[in-house]
Design an enzyme around this catalytic site. Structure first.
Site, PDB file in Angstrom:
ATOM      1  CG  HIS A 107      -0.375  -0.038   2.534  1.00 56.12           C
ATOM      2  ND1 HIS A 107      -1.078  -0.383   3.653  1.00 56.12           N
ATOM      3  CD2 HIS A 107       0.878   0.220   2.971  1.00 56.12           C
ATOM      4  CE1 HIS A 107      -0.301  -0.317   4.712  1.00 56.12           C
ATOM      5  NE2 HIS A 107       0.888   0.040   4.315  1.00 56.12           N
ATOM      6  CG  ASN A 108       0.020   4.419   1.464  1.00 58.63           C
ATOM      7  OD1 ASN A 108      -1.107   4.296   0.989  1.00 58.63           O
ATOM      8  ND2 ASN A 108       0.225   4.723   2.731  1.00 58.63           N
TER       9      ASN A 108
END
Length: 345
Positions: free
Chosen positions: A255-256
């Site tokens: 994620h991110n």
């Protein structure tokens, strides 16, 4: 049992046409010579086109029965007599350009015999499909999905609510796409999962508390993603895959993560959450990248490395932890010498 051919043999073309496709010069040979197939050096016969750019295969070149060979200028005299020579700046790149003309069906995993929306697909009435969209049997398309013209959704793919897919994309069989926005000409090979939860927990002695993942995945134009790769949606911002990036099979993107434009990630690379790859980064297979670090533009990381700290732009790195390759090689040599001394004692 007959041996199947999954791609039709191309129509014969002249050596002059092949040279134009390859951006090559006819150094030796008749421009009207007919090319009817492509082949590896060792199997090539009359009418076959081959390429040569690695001296490890010089013996095969010397024995080839090919009609013509794509080759760089420095290797042109190595091609045996009787084989036409096409000189180009990059033989492998020119080979790819010729193959794209001869075998257009191999460029994307589409089936030219299947078109339209199958009666055995499930398409929510609130989904918006432009003209010329193909949806194969077993596919499921959720509410508020938007799919652009020329896109193909292969069998048993699942497109979650609100997903936006651009034009001329291919979503492979058994893909799962949710919380994702795709640009144009994106290709997801079979089994890709995009937009599922990122691995986010507030850990502590009282247990691991799940942190809701409320970001998206943004996949820009001309990205190709290999089979069974997984891309987690962002936690509180978006996971981004930049335009033109090519990702191999079985890659994990946390994620991110932000992957820049025209990066290359080879099989089994793992990118931990919130790391950033700037444009044109290349990472070899089975390399792990720690979260919250940045790999600079154009950097290259060798296979089976571990990246624990920021890496400067343009460098070449390898090892565990990753470091400049010259330093890494010196360390490996020093360890080998120590081991050899130990054997002597």
């Amino acid at each position: 049992m007959s041996e199947p051919r999954f791609f039709e043999l191309p129509a014969s073309v002249s050596l002059k046409t092949v040279a134009a496709w390859a951006d090559a010069e006819i150094y030796r040979g008749d421009e009207s010579l007919e090319i009817s197939e492509v082949a590896p050096l060792e199997d090539a016969g009359a009418g076959a086109l081959v390429f040569f750019d690695n001296t490890a295969y010089l013996n095969q070149l010397e024995a080839t029965g090919a009609a013509a060979c794509l080759v760089g200028k420095r290797h042109r005299e190595k091609v045996p007599e009787g084989v036409a020579v096409l000189v180009c700046s990059e033989a492998y790149r020119s080979w790819a350009m010729v193959l794209a003309h001869l075998y257009p069906a191999a460029m994307t995993p589409k089936d030219p015999l299947i078109s339209g929306v199958s009666e055995r697909a499930v398409v929510d009435p609130a989904a918006i499909l432009e003209e010329n969209v193909t949806v194969e049997p077993g596919a499921v398309i959720g509410a508020d999905v938007e799919i652009g013209s020329g896109t193909v959704i292969r069998a048993n793919a699942v497109i979650g609510r609100g997903v936006k897919i651009g034009r001329d994309c291919v979503i492979g069989a058994n893909c799962t796409v949710q919380h994702t926005v795709l640009g144009n000409r994106v290709c997801l090979h079979p089994g890709v999962c995009s937009g599922q939860d990122g691995f986010g927990y507030a850990m502590g002695p009282q247990g691991h508390l799940k942190v809701p993942q409320v970001g998206r995945v943004i996949i820009q134009d001309d990205v190709e993603i290999g089979a069974n790769t997984t891309i987690d949606r962002g936690a509180n911002r978006d996971t981004v895959i930049g335009e033109g990036t090519k990702i191999d099979n079985q890659v994990q993107i946390g994620h991110n993560v932000v992957v820049g434009r025209h990066c290359v990630l080879v099989s089994q690379v793992g990118l931990s959450g919130s790391c950033t790859l700037e444009d044109f980064v290349a990472i070899g297979g089975k390399t792990g990248v720690r979260g919250h670090i940045t790999i600079g533009m154009g950097a290259q990381v060798a296979a089976v490395s571990v990246v624990n700290d920021d890496l400067a732009a343009g460098g070449r790195y390898g090892g565990t932890p990753a470091k400049p390759v010259k330093q890494w090689f010196r360390e490996v040599a020093a360890v080998r010498k120590l081991a050899e001394r130990g054997d002597e004692s």
